[in-house]
Design an enzyme around this catalytic site. Structure first.
Site, mmCIF file in Angstrom:
data_model
loop_
_atom_site.group_PDB
_atom_site.id
_atom_site.type_symbol
_atom_site.label_atom_id
_atom_site.label_comp_id
_atom_site.label_asym_id
_atom_site.label_seq_id
_atom_site.Cartn_x
_atom_site.Cartn_y
_atom_site.Cartn_z
ATOM 1 N N LYS A 22 140.752 93.599 -61.406
ATOM 2 C CA LYS A 22 139.932 93.549 -60.201
ATOM 3 C C LYS A 22 139.672 92.125 -59.742
ATOM 4 O O LYS A 22 139.539 91.227 -60.559
ATOM 5 C CB LYS A 22 138.574 94.224 -60.465
ATOM 6 C CG LYS A 22 138.658 95.712 -60.594
ATOM 7 C CD LYS A 22 137.378 96.278 -61.143
ATOM 8 C CE LYS A 22 137.080 95.786 -62.527
ATOM 9 N NZ LYS A 22 137.970 96.222 -63.567
ATOM 10 N N GLU A 71 142.759 105.972 -71.264
ATOM 11 C CA GLU A 71 141.410 105.543 -71.689
ATOM 12 C C GLU A 71 140.329 106.408 -71.049
ATOM 13 O O GLU A 71 140.491 106.903 -69.932
ATOM 14 C CB GLU A 71 141.186 104.074 -71.322
ATOM 15 C CG GLU A 71 141.223 103.802 -69.819
ATOM 16 C CD GLU A 71 140.233 102.757 -69.358
ATOM 17 O OE1 GLU A 71 139.038 102.880 -69.711
ATOM 18 O OE2 GLU A 71 140.643 101.846 -68.619
#
Ligand code: PSU
Ligand code: MN
Length: 324
Positions: free
Chosen positions: A179, A23
């Site tokens: 995260k 990505e």
């Protein structure tokens, strides 16, 4: 034609050669475009310190994939074209474009109409994996961390379209979980709801990106080898005919991991500061990542770079195993 599939990708898919999608939002919105600064600590050996960090990382991830015998396929939007298999020059242009941010499902069409250049999120990159060849999509994709359900979702619902894409794309995403700025339990529950198997690579806790996972992080199934991961992928897609993704959770390398929980207070502050800016929600992750690098004096950046290179290498190994 606004969709471009490179000849290399078309041929590789036809011949069942190992390929790994990568990505570009991580290049345009996840990492600095500046050179390494010694105040961050010593530069990770996998990147060239003379180059802008995001561009150095692009080269390092390409190299990590190639070292396994697989082909790195960068996906992104350049001047309104959705390109699956950016050339080196195109990738260079995108990484250096100061106006490039990130596009996901909801923002893609409008950005394309306006001929913007932009990095693609996990969601938009998964779309590229599928559009490359709807009958035979790109099966492996490496990144740092997926988007998910943000904290305080009961007050303000913020769920990444990465989950929408994971529900509908039969590709294995190799990532260090998500995260800790997200609600990890809610994110793992949602992955279960949408039918995405999560396999920890030699671990049984959901990886928490740049931090070591702790005993309170979500429990997941463990794969002890690439072969086990590949077998699960094959059963999921080819025996059960499920169309959702598989998520491979790779812990951040031990040597650079941050202590779980050590960022909590600083992150809460950064989160609060972001809310005060009134900026659109798409800016939330980049804002928090930048704040993190500052708060940790570069340690978060080192961990991010190392885990991205490590994930690219493991994804390459998986692609080679799946095509064997
Ligand atoms: N995790 C990172 N760095 C990033 C992202 C995630 O460590 O740059 C990006 C990925 O591209 C992911 C996206 O797909 O953030 C999720 O954004 P949102 O929550 O706006 O969907
Ligand atoms: Mn969001």
């Amino acid at each position: 034609m606004t969709l471009v599939v490179s000849e290399q990708v078309t041929k590789a898919l036809q011949s069942n050669s190992p390929i790994v999608a990568l990505e570009t939002a991580v290049l345009t919105a996840g990492l600095p475009r500046t050179q390494w600064n010694d105040s961050f600590g010593s530069c990770p050996s996998c990147i060239d310190e003379a180059l802008p960090i995001n561009w150095a990382l692009a080269k390092a991830m390409t190299h990590a994939v190639a070292s396994t015998g697989a082909i790195a396929v960068w996906i992104g939007m350049l001047r309104g074209k959705f390109i699956i298999g950016l050339t080196q020059d195109e990738l260079h242009e995108l990484a250096h474009d100061e106006t490039a941010t990130k596009v996901s499902y909801a923002t893609f069409a409008n950005a394309m109409r306006q001929k913007q250049s932009s990095g693609t999120t996990v969601a938009a990159t998964l779309l590229g994996c599928k559009l490359a060849n709807p009958d035979n999509p790109i099966r492996v994709f490496a990144t740092g961390g997926i988007g998910g359900i943000h904290q305080n979702w009961a007050n303000r619902l913020d769920v990444s379209a990465d989950l929408t894409a994971l529900a509908t794309t039969p590709t294995c995403v190799v990532a260090s979980g998500a995260k800790s700025i997200l609600d990890l339990h809610a994110t793992v529950e949602a992955l279960e709801t949408i039918g995405v198997p999560i396999l920890g690579m030699q671990c049984d806790r959901f990886p928490t990106f740049i931090e070591n996972s702790g005993a309170l992080d979500p429990k997941i199934a463990c794969a002890s080898s690439i072969e086990e991961l590949a077998n699960t992928c094959n059963i999921h897609w080819h025996t059960l005919h499920l169309k959702s993704a598989v998520l491979a959770g790779v812990p951040v390398p031990n040597t650079v991991a941050l202590d779980r929980g050590s960022l909590e207070e600083a992150l809460a502050q950064a989160e609060h500061a972001w809310l005060e800016t009134g900026m659109p929600s798409i800016t939330r992750t980049p804002y928090l990542l930048e704040a993190l690098a500052e708060i940790t004096s570069g340690a978060s950046l080192i961990a991010n770079i190392e885990l991205l290179c490590n994930n690219a290498r493991i994804a390459g190994q998986l692609a080679v195993t799946l095509s064997g």
